[in-house]
Design a protein around this motif. Structure first.
Motif, PDB file in Angstrom:
ATOM      1  N   VAL A   1     -31.133  18.238 -63.257  1.00  0.00           N
ATOM      2  CA  VAL A   1     -30.045  17.819 -64.157  1.00  0.00           C
ATOM      3  C   VAL A   1     -29.236  19.036 -64.595  1.00  0.00           C
ATOM      4  N   ARG A   2     -29.960  20.066 -64.990  1.00  0.00           N
ATOM      5  CA  ARG A   2     -29.295  21.280 -65.460  1.00  0.00           C
ATOM      6  C   ARG A   2     -28.440  21.885 -64.343  1.00  0.00           C
ATOM      7  N   ALA A   3     -29.005  21.915 -63.134  1.00  0.00           N
ATOM      8  CA  ALA A   3     -28.257  22.497 -62.014  1.00  0.00           C
ATOM      9  C   ALA A   3     -27.005  21.674 -61.714  1.00  0.00           C
ATOM     10  N   SER A   4     -27.140  20.343 -61.784  1.00  0.00           N
ATOM     11  CA  SER A   4     -25.967  19.510 -61.463  1.00  0.00           C
ATOM     12  C   SER A   4     -24.865  19.711 -62.498  1.00  0.00           C
ATOM     13  N   LEU A   5     -25.237  19.969 -63.746  1.00  0.00           N
ATOM     14  CA  LEU A   5     -24.225  20.240 -64.779  1.00  0.00           C
ATOM     15  C   LEU A   5     -23.552  21.589 -64.532  1.00  0.00           C
ATOM     16  N   ARG A   6     -24.375  22.550 -64.173  1.00  0.00           N
ATOM     17  CA  ARG A   6     -23.826  23.903 -63.985  1.00  0.00           C
ATOM     18  C   ARG A   6     -23.021  24.033 -62.700  1.00  0.00           C
ATOM     19  N   LEU A   7     -23.236  23.099 -61.775  1.00  0.00           N
ATOM     20  CA  LEU A   7     -22.470  23.145 -60.525  1.00  0.00           C
ATOM     21  C   LEU A   7     -21.219  22.271 -60.567  1.00  0.00           C
ATOM     22  N   LEU A   8     -20.971  21.665 -61.722  1.00  0.00           N
ATOM     23  CA  LEU A   8     -19.734  20.880 -61.817  1.00  0.00           C
ATOM     24  C   LEU A   8     -18.557  21.784 -61.492  1.00  0.00           C
ATOM     25  N   PRO A   9     -17.608  21.289 -60.700  1.00  0.00           N
ATOM     26  CA  PRO A   9     -16.469  22.147 -60.355  1.00  0.00           C
ATOM     27  C   PRO A   9     -15.688  22.537 -61.608  1.00  0.00           C
ATOM     28  N   GLU A  10     -15.188  23.762 -61.582  1.00  0.00           N
ATOM     29  CA  GLU A  10     -14.417  24.239 -62.734  1.00  0.00           C
ATOM     30  C   GLU A  10     -12.941  24.003 -62.467  1.00  0.00           C
ATOM     31  N   PHE A  11     -12.260  23.450 -63.435  1.00  0.00           N
ATOM     32  CA  PHE A  11     -10.829  23.167 -63.269  1.00  0.00           C
ATOM     33  C   PHE A  11      -9.990  24.355 -63.719  1.00  0.00           C
ATOM     34  N   GLU A  12      -8.877  24.512 -63.024  1.00  0.00           N
ATOM     35  CA  GLU A  12      -7.940  25.572 -63.406  1.00  0.00           C
ATOM     36  C   GLU A  12      -7.073  25.049 -64.543  1.00  0.00           C
ATOM     37  N   VAL A  13      -6.941  25.850 -65.582  1.00  0.00           N
ATOM     38  CA  VAL A  13      -6.070  25.429 -66.686  1.00  0.00           C
ATOM     39  C   VAL A  13      -4.617  25.481 -66.209  1.00  0.00           C
ATOM     40  N   PRO A  14      -3.825  24.436 -66.497  1.00  0.00           N
ATOM     41  CA  PRO A  14      -2.421  24.458 -66.047  1.00  0.00           C
ATOM     42  C   PRO A  14      -1.707  25.712 -66.546  1.00  0.00           C
ATOM     43  N   ALA A  15      -1.014  26.388 -65.628  1.00  0.00           N
ATOM     44  CA  ALA A  15      -0.400  27.678 -65.956  1.00  0.00           C
ATOM     45  C   ALA A  15       0.604  27.566 -67.102  1.00  0.00           C
TER      46      ALA A  15
ATOM     47  N   ARG B   1     -18.585  12.874 -55.276  1.00  0.00           N
ATOM     48  CA  ARG B   1     -19.282  11.699 -55.802  1.00  0.00           C
ATOM     49  C   ARG B   1     -20.272  12.112 -56.875  1.00  0.00           C
ATOM     50  N   LEU B   2     -21.025  13.187 -56.577  1.00  0.00           N
ATOM     51  CA  LEU B   2     -22.033  13.619 -57.530  1.00  0.00           C
ATOM     52  C   LEU B   2     -21.381  14.091 -58.822  1.00  0.00           C
ATOM     53  N   SER B   3     -20.297  14.885 -58.687  1.00  0.00           N
ATOM     54  CA  SER B   3     -19.687  15.380 -59.918  1.00  0.00           C
ATOM     55  C   SER B   3     -19.053  14.239 -60.700  1.00  0.00           C
ATOM     56  N   ASP B   4     -18.548  13.232 -59.982  1.00  0.00           N
ATOM     57  CA  ASP B   4     -18.032  12.060 -60.692  1.00  0.00           C
ATOM     58  C   ASP B   4     -19.169  11.326 -61.398  1.00  0.00           C
ATOM     59  N   ASP B   5     -20.315  11.246 -60.709  1.00  0.00           N
ATOM     60  CA  ASP B   5     -21.467  10.590 -61.331  1.00  0.00           C
ATOM     61  C   ASP B   5     -21.916  11.348 -62.574  1.00  0.00           C
ATOM     62  N   VAL B   6     -21.970  12.666 -62.444  1.00  0.00           N
ATOM     63  CA  VAL B   6     -22.403  13.478 -63.587  1.00  0.00           C
ATOM     64  C   VAL B   6     -21.401  13.330 -64.728  1.00  0.00           C
ATOM     65  N   GLN B   7     -20.111  13.371 -64.392  1.00  0.00           N
ATOM     66  CA  GLN B   7     -19.084  13.224 -65.433  1.00  0.00           C
ATOM     67  C   GLN B   7     -19.194  11.863 -66.107  1.00  0.00           C
ATOM     68  N   SER B   8     -19.396  10.847 -65.280  1.00  0.00           N
ATOM     69  CA  SER B   8     -19.516   9.496 -65.817  1.00  0.00           C
ATOM     70  C   SER B   8     -20.727   9.397 -66.754  1.00  0.00           C
ATOM     71  N   ALA B   9     -21.825   9.998 -66.337  1.00  0.00           N
ATOM     72  CA  ALA B   9     -23.040   9.968 -67.167  1.00  0.00           C
ATOM     73  C   ALA B   9     -22.817  10.753 -68.463  1.00  0.00           C
ATOM     74  N   LEU B  10     -22.132  11.890 -68.346  1.00  0.00           N
ATOM     75  CA  LEU B  10     -21.862  12.700 -69.547  1.00  0.00           C
ATOM     76  C   LEU B  10     -21.132  11.872 -70.603  1.00  0.00           C
ATOM     77  N   LEU B  11     -20.157  11.087 -70.132  1.00  0.00           N
ATOM     78  CA  LEU B  11     -19.345  10.320 -71.081  1.00  0.00           C
ATOM     79  C   LEU B  11     -20.137   9.226 -71.777  1.00  0.00           C
ATOM     80  N   LYS B  12     -21.305   8.911 -71.230  1.00  0.00           N
ATOM     81  CA  LYS B  12     -22.132   7.869 -71.866  1.00  0.00           C
ATOM     82  C   LYS B  12     -23.083   8.452 -72.911  1.00  0.00           C
ATOM     83  N   LEU B  13     -23.157   9.772 -72.973  1.00  0.00           N
ATOM     84  CA  LEU B  13     -24.071  10.383 -73.951  1.00  0.00           C
ATOM     85  C   LEU B  13     -23.500  10.283 -75.356  1.00  0.00           C
ATOM     86  N   PRO B  14     -24.376  10.159 -76.360  1.00  0.00           N
ATOM     87  CA  PRO B  14     -23.883  10.273 -77.739  1.00  0.00           C
ATOM     88  C   PRO B  14     -23.178  11.621 -77.905  1.00  0.00           C
TER      89      PRO B  14
END
Lengths: 201, 169
Positions: A51-65, B106-119
């Motif tokens: 779970v922790r790894a999947s959170l940390r591997l979330l893609p990082e978005f570029e802030v609009p310039a 898909r996975l990041s969408d799943d993780v994002q979707s799950a995040l939004l369900k957390l208190p």
């Protein structure tokens, strides 16, 4: 700690904090013991790590310039030239100028324009709008009156003496109109400074 | 930031803008809300910098960020439960293989979707820890909560996520 039994509610939090490197040495010992052969503890630990790894591997978005400043000095340059910046701000601007070619060029251009504008003769008109025949004194601010900032800027410009670059082109319609009227009224009256080319509107 | 000069707001914008944007994006799943937050935080930083006392700059900044975020939610009179964005098409850094890219989206969408369900409190703690990368102490300072509470929130958040997410074998 022999015989320590894994309790998901009590020990799960230790696993999370262990993964984050936030445990005391004593707590690390407890985690080590729990993971030494307890299958349920290992499963719980591995799942949390995923779970922790999947959170940390979330893609990082570029802030609009458009949301960020362009990083240059902008209108602070004029204030710098006029000695209007307080000490800390003045130091920051000087520091930025050392590193930024674009702002140095802009500062140089601004200073040329500033000097050119201040070199223009003052124009006084009579109540009827006529231009007097006698020249008026140039209203030029002394470098001393310009304050420490202007002196520092001049010193900086000497230090920055960079090669060439195009001369600044200024649109000075109102000033030019007055100036040309004055020049035509007085043959031999000074021409515009060579650094300035007046662009027709 | 240990520079002898306090940072300018431009420094803050360039150094933290992306983190603030991602913080809001992951909390709301909405790029417009994230952009609004960046603007609001930079405005508050600009106003607040003259009175900033040297100390934990990150703690100060993230407290401002969090307060701005919560104020924004209060203004909209809703909890941050926005719809998901359309994929991660403008995300940075994707895997080279098309299959991996699809799977990762898909996975990041799943993780994002799950995040939004957390208190909210759990989501905030998890995002500050795993997305922004703050320490427990910094999260405690930013959220005005004891470190023990932060630790508990992060774990409970991850545990709830674990129940919502499935991974390919």
């Amino acid at each position: 700690m022999a015989g320590l039994t894994f309790d998901p509610d009590r020990h799960g939090e230790l696993f999370s904090a262990y993964l984050d490197g936030q445990l005391t040495p004593e707590e690390v010992m407890i985690v080590s013991e729990l993971l030494d052969g307890d299958e349920e503890a290992i499963r719980d630990f591995v799942a949390l790590r995923k779970v922790r790894a999947s959170l940390r591997l979330l893609p990082e978005f570029e802030v609009p310039a458009a949301l960020l400043p362009d990083g240059h000095l902008g209108d602070r340059l004029s204030a710098y030239l006029d000695g209007e910046l307080v000490t800390l701000e003045h130091r920051r601007v000087t520091k930025h100028l050392v590193d930024c070619v674009e702002c140095r060029a802009e500062l140089q251009e601004l200073d040329r324009a500033r000097i050119a504008v201040r070199s223009l003769p003052g124009v006084e008109t009579t109540m009827t709008g006529e231009i007097p025949a006698t020249p008026v004194r140039h209203r030029r601010r002394s470098i001393v009156a310009g304050g420490i900032g202007a002196a520092a800027a001049a010193a900086l410009l000497v230090g920055l003496a960079m090669g060439g670059g195009d001369e600044p082109v200024l649109v000075l319609n109102d000033l030019a109109t007055h100036h040309m009227a004055r020049a035509s009224a007085e043959p031999g009256f000074a021409v515009l400074p060579s650094a300035i080319e007046v662009v027709a509107p | 930031m240990t520079d002898e000069l306090a940072p300018t707001w431009e420094d803050v914008a360039h150094r933290y803008g992306r983190k603030i944007y991602n913080f809001a994006y992951r909390l709301t799943g909405n790029p417009d809300d994230a952009a609004d937050l960046v603007q609001e935080v930079l405005l508050r930083v600009r106003k607040g910098l003259p009175s900033y006392q040297p100390g934990s700059f990150d703690g100060w900044l993230w407290r401002i960020t969090r307060n701005a975020f919560l104020d924004g939610i209060r203004k909209k009179k809703r909890r941050p439960e926005s719809a998901l964005p359309e994929g991660d098409h403008h995300a940075l850094g994707s895997s080279p293989s098309p299959d991996e890219v699809l799977s990762s989206i898909r996975l990041s969408d799943d993780v994002q979707s799950a995040l939004l369900k957390l208190p909210y409190e759990f989501r905030e703690a998890v995002v500050l820890c795993d997305v922004v990368g703050l320490t427990y102490d910094e999260i405690a300072e930013a959220t005005d909560a004891p470190v023990g509470t932060v630790r508990s929130r992060i774990h409970r958040g991850r545990k709830l996520l674990r129940g919502m997410l499935t991974w390919p074998v």
